[in-house]
Structures are given as C-alpha cells and as structure tokens.
Design a protein around this motif. Structure first.
Motif, short mmCIF file in Angstrom:
data_model
loop_
_atom_site.label_atom_id
_atom_site.label_comp_id
_atom_site.label_asym_id
_atom_site.label_seq_id
_atom_site.Cartn_x
_atom_site.Cartn_y
_atom_site.Cartn_z
N TYR A 29 -3.91 -1.16 -6.59
CA TYR A 29 -3.10 -1.98 -5.71
C TYR A 29 -3.74 -3.37 -5.65
O TYR A 29 -4.81 -3.54 -5.09
CB TYR A 29 -3.02 -1.36 -4.31
CG TYR A 29 -2.39 -2.25 -3.26
CD1 TYR A 29 -1.33 -3.10 -3.57
CD2 TYR A 29 -2.85 -2.24 -1.95
CE1 TYR A 29 -0.76 -3.91 -2.61
CE2 TYR A 29 -2.28 -3.04 -0.97
CZ TYR A 29 -1.24 -3.87 -1.31
OH TYR A 29 -0.67 -4.69 -0.36
N ARG B 60 0.94 4.07 -3.01
CA ARG B 60 0.70 5.50 -2.77
C ARG B 60 1.87 6.35 -3.23
O ARG B 60 1.68 7.39 -3.87
CB ARG B 60 0.44 5.72 -1.27
CG ARG B 60 0.42 7.19 -0.87
CD ARG B 60 0.11 7.37 0.58
NE ARG B 60 0.47 8.69 1.06
CZ ARG B 60 0.22 9.13 2.28
NH1 ARG B 60 -0.42 8.36 3.15
NH2 ARG B 60 0.59 10.33 2.67
N CYS B 61 3.07 5.92 -2.92
CA CYS B 61 4.24 6.77 -3.18
C CYS B 61 4.58 6.88 -4.67
O CYS B 61 5.20 7.85 -5.08
CB CYS B 61 5.45 6.25 -2.40
SG CYS B 61 5.31 6.51 -0.61
N ALA C 292 0.83 -1.21 0.00
CA ALA C 292 0.00 0.00 0.00
C ALA C 292 0.86 1.25 0.00
O ALA C 292 0.56 2.24 -0.69
CB ALA C 292 -0.94 -0.01 1.20
N ASN D 10 2.14 6.65 -6.99
CA ASN D 10 0.89 7.05 -7.65
C ASN D 10 0.35 5.95 -8.57
O ASN D 10 0.02 6.18 -9.73
CB ASN D 10 1.08 8.34 -8.45
CG ASN D 10 1.48 9.51 -7.58
OD1 ASN D 10 0.89 9.71 -6.52
ND2 ASN D 10 2.49 10.25 -8.00
N ILE E 68 -6.72 5.26 -4.28
CA ILE E 68 -6.26 4.14 -5.11
C ILE E 68 -7.09 2.90 -4.75
O ILE E 68 -7.09 2.48 -3.58
CB ILE E 68 -4.77 3.85 -4.89
CG1 ILE E 68 -3.92 5.07 -5.28
CG2 ILE E 68 -4.33 2.62 -5.68
CD1 ILE E 68 -2.47 4.95 -4.85
N PRO F 150 -3.04 4.05 3.57
CA PRO F 150 -2.19 4.74 2.58
C PRO F 150 -2.85 4.88 1.22
O PRO F 150 -2.77 5.93 0.59
CB PRO F 150 -0.93 3.86 2.51
CG PRO F 150 -0.90 3.15 3.82
CD PRO F 150 -2.33 2.90 4.17
N VAL F 151 -3.52 3.82 0.75
CA VAL F 151 -4.13 3.89 -0.58
C VAL F 151 -5.46 4.64 -0.55
O VAL F 151 -5.84 5.31 -1.52
CB VAL F 151 -4.32 2.48 -1.19
CG1 VAL F 151 -2.99 1.88 -1.55
CG2 VAL F 151 -5.08 1.56 -0.25
N ARG F 152 -6.17 4.55 0.55
CA ARG F 152 -7.44 5.27 0.64
C ARG F 152 -7.20 6.77 0.56
O ARG F 152 -7.94 7.49 -0.11
CB ARG F 152 -8.16 4.92 1.94
CG ARG F 152 -9.50 5.62 2.08
CD ARG F 152 -10.27 5.19 3.30
NE ARG F 152 -11.61 5.75 3.29
CZ ARG F 152 -12.54 5.46 4.18
NH1 ARG F 152 -12.29 4.60 5.16
NH2 ARG F 152 -13.74 6.02 4.10
N GLU F 153 -6.18 7.25 1.25
CA GLU F 153 -5.89 8.68 1.23
C GLU F 153 -5.53 9.16 -0.17
O GLU F 153 -5.76 10.32 -0.51
CB GLU F 153 -4.73 8.97 2.19
CG GLU F 153 -5.12 8.80 3.66
CD GLU F 153 -3.92 8.86 4.59
OE1 GLU F 153 -2.78 8.99 4.08
OE2 GLU F 153 -4.11 8.78 5.81
N ALA F 154 -5.00 8.26 -1.00
CA ALA F 154 -4.64 8.62 -2.38
C ALA F 154 -5.71 8.22 -3.38
O ALA F 154 -5.50 8.35 -4.59
CB ALA F 154 -3.31 7.96 -2.75
#
Length: 441
Positions: free
Chosen positions: A202, A195-196, A191, A198, A257, A251-255
């Motif tokens: 995932y 995120r890092c 995750a 982009n 993804i 991590p992915v939710r905030e982006a």
C-alpha cells in the motif's frame, strides 16, 4: 505484484500535480489501483477543496449565499481540466451539483471533492472510475463492513479488468446513504482497498519523504526513517509525529501488508516502509525516532499502605471516566501513583476531580503538577541493548533537564519521559544529538 497507490490532496492540487501522478503511475505497472483525495492546497495560503465544501455547507445551513464559494471550487476543477485537455464536462456536472446542493446531505456535499477529483484523474490516467459509494460499505455504527466491502471491490476488480481510480474519504450505508470517514479518511480508503483485494504493497503518496526521526521544527535536517515497524510508528504517531491517518494502519496491518510512504514531488526518494516486523539487517539504530507533546497535567496521589488496599486505582480512574477524561499514563509506586492527562481535557473539571478523589479515595495527599511535556523515545533496539535507559537519563542530567516522570511501554520499544514544558525542545535536542544525529542512515 499488486500495488494500491493513494495520492493525498497536495498530490492532486493542480494540473502540474496531476502530471506528476501520471508519471508515477506509469512508471510501475504494478500500481493498478489509484485512490485520490480532494484537490488540496496549491501553495501555503491556498484553500483545500474539502474546506471550501465544508464552508459552503455551513453557509447553506445558516441560509447564507454559498454561490461565491461554489464558483471558487468550480474554477479549481475547470482549471485542471482545461490545462490537461480533459473532455469530462466538469463545468456542466458541477453546475448540476450546485443547483441541487440545498437538498443534499452535508456528508454528500463534502464527498464531492473526492468524487470530482477522481473523475478527472480517471480520465487523465485512462482508467475506469469506480464510485466509493458503490464499494465502500459502512455499518450503521460508522465502521466499515469488510465482508460487503470486499465482495463489492472484488466485483469492481473483475468488471474493470483489474485497474481503476477510486475516490477516498467516503462510502455509503447498505441503503445508499453517503458516509464520510474522519478527516484524512482517504488514507483509510486506500488501506481498506489494499486489504480487500490482497495487495502486496500500500503506497501512500504525499508531500513529504516519509517519517523523520524528529520534528524538523526543533531539529535541523533530522535523519529520515527508511524502515519502521507498525508498533514504532504507532508510538511516534501518538505523540504527533505522523504523516499518515492512524486508522489507516489497522486494515493493512491485520493483513500483513506493508505501507510505503512516498513523496509525489520527489518520487525517487526512498521514503519510509512500515511493516509488522523488522529484519535483522534493519536493526542498526538504537533510537528510531523521538516525538513529544506539551501541556499535560499529573495528579499525584499518596496513600499509606495503598499496596494492601484493593481497588484504590480503580476507584480513582472511575472518577476520571465519569468526567469523560482519557488517561495518558499511570506511573506507580508502593504507596503512590500518578494519573497523567491532557491538560485541555481537565481545564474545566480539575478541581471537581480532585475533590471527588479526596472524598471517594481518601488519600493522604494529592499534588497537581501542570505544564508538563511528554517525550517518547522510540526504538525496537532499546530492549536489546543494555544501559539504554541510563544513557538517556545521563545526557538529560548533564544538560540540566529535570525528569519529572518516567514510564516504559510493555513492549519495551519506548521510554516516555515527563519534563517541564520549558525544557521540552532542549530535551529533544539533547537526546537527538546524543543518540541519533551521528548514526548512519
């Protein structure tokens, strides 16, 4: 399209599983980044490499000979390498590791399960190996330093041409000390990577075909959940219905993804897609899933004119905080409220807690009810369809299941019911048969 594909321990447990991973990665050129866990169980009675390394570390700590365990781990890796015809000198490298193991930190020792697995996978996939210690950077409070991590990962992307294999579960501090995530931390690594860099998707590859709408140990062949929101997944995961490490969500939710849960052993199965919101065409089910857990305790407190007195609930909750007890739910009435906690959290302190409440809150009455089960009925459509709660209570009433507690999430996507432990499985079957069993996929 950029996809991060994370493969769990069961997906890399043997040479046969390695072949499945290779077929999956080659089937889609968008799967540019591969994250792997340590080799897991090959069959039910097998051992995970991580568990063997933890045991080896314990042997070392207590001055017990760890060589038989280390030999067992080495054999696992050598067997994979030999069967796949890999050139990586796994036996030599593992011997080097074993010869200095007593001087290594416990976290370094345990991290080698992922490190060696990823080395073998990188060669097998003909992709560069990137050490997580070089790119996943921790703060000293054990949280990920996303700024430094993103910079390191972007450097790795440029250096490798945009494709590599990364071991999960660990990273390092700025000083280079190996740090581990919690167990299941490979999911978090994937995750963080997604995120890092982009990523667009995932993918989390495991040994199940996504989320099910109920526990298959209770419901025969429960309906698969093909699409679910992050909020729904969190509600179900909290009650134990999880195939994904919960901390991997954030991590992915905030982006924004999406996560796709897929089965390495059945790659053509649709799996489950988890994302922030559902599209209108995805709202066909009233109930997305049902999950629950047994063994909760309710401390019910009554006090006349409580609604006119400031601080009653706060004083009560501060007592639980003093004993280090986490609160699950707080159903309230005009002159009463309940505090629902996990029974194991108060098994040694319940009498002391009750005495403190009597002394500091001065209630008219306190009742302790144990052997409660909590069941969460989750669905984003519950708030859209009038009478949903009544229908749920109705089918339980017809089945003779006594409801001891009711609460609803503030987002109105879940209704949580308290029933007696003895009614737990029957309540789930009744609700599933009444709402989910006959709905189309």
């Amino acid at each position: 399209m950029i996809k991060v594909a994370k493969f769990g321990g069961s997906s890399v447990a043997s040479a046969e599983q390695f072949r499945k991973v290779k077929n999956i990665v080659r089937a889609d050129r968008d799967r540019r980044y591969v994250v792997v866990s340590a080799a897991g169980k090959r069959e039910k009675d097998d051992n995970k490499v991580t568990d063997l390394l933890l045991l080896a570390n314990a042997h070392i700590q207590y001055h017990v000979d760890a060589r038989p365990l280390l030999s067992q781990i080495e054999e696992r890796f050598v067997e994979i390498a030999d069967e796949l015809g890999l050139k990586y000198p796994i036996a030599e490298k593992f011997e080097e590791f074993s010869s200095v193991i007593e001087s290594l930190s416990p976290e370094y020792i345990v991290s080698r399960g992922e490190w060696f697995t990823a080395q073998l996978m990188a060669e097998y996939l003909d992709l560069p190996f990137v050490d997580a210690a070089d790119v996943i950077i921790f703060h000293h409070d054990n949280t990920v330093d996303f700024e430094r991590t993103a910079a390191k990962l972007k450097e790795a992307v440029q250096r490798t041409g945009g494709r590599f294999v990364l071991p999960g579960f660990y990273g390092s501090t700025v000083e280079g000390t190996i740090k581990l995530f919690k167990r299941g931390g490979g999911d978090i690594t994937g995750a963080v990577l997604a995120r890092c860099i982009n990523a667009n998707v995932y993918e989390n590859w495991t040994d199940v075909s996504g989320f099910l709408s109920a526990d298959p140990r209770i419901i025969d062949n429960p309906r698969a959940i093909h699409r679910i929101t992050f909020d729904e997944m969190r509600e179900l995961s909290y009650m134990g219905a999880s195939v994904l490490q919960e901390e991997a969500i954030f991590p992915v939710r905030e982006a924004n993804i999406p996560i796709q849960i897929k089965n390495t052993n059945d790659p053509d199965a649709p799996g489950t897609v988890i994302r922030e919101t559902a599209e209108e065409r995805e709202v066909e089910h009233l109930i997305t899933g049902i999950a629950g857990r047994r063994d909760f305790t309710s401390i019910h407190i009554e006090k006349a004119h409580m609604s006119n007195e400031v601080g009653v609930i706060r004083r009560t909750l501060s007592i639980f905080e003093r004993y280090g007890v986490s609160i699950e739910h707080i159903p309230t009435g005009v002159d009463s409220f309940g505090v629902i906690v996990n029974s194991k959290d108060v098994k040694d302190s319940i009498y002391a807690i009750v005495n403190d409440i009597r002394r500091e809150v001065e209630p008219d009455d306190i009742t302790v009810i144990d052997k409660l089960a909590l069941i969460s009925v989750v669905g984003r459509n519950l708030r859209r369809r009038a009478g949903s709660s009544g229908r749920i209570f109705g089918v339980l009433g017809e089945a003779g299941v006594n409801i001891r507690m009711i609460t609803q999430s503030s987002q109105e996507i879940s209704i949580i019911l308290g029933v007696n432990n003895d009614d737990f499985e029957r309540a789930i079957r009744v609700m599933y048969d009444g709402f989910a069993a006959h709905e189309k996929v």
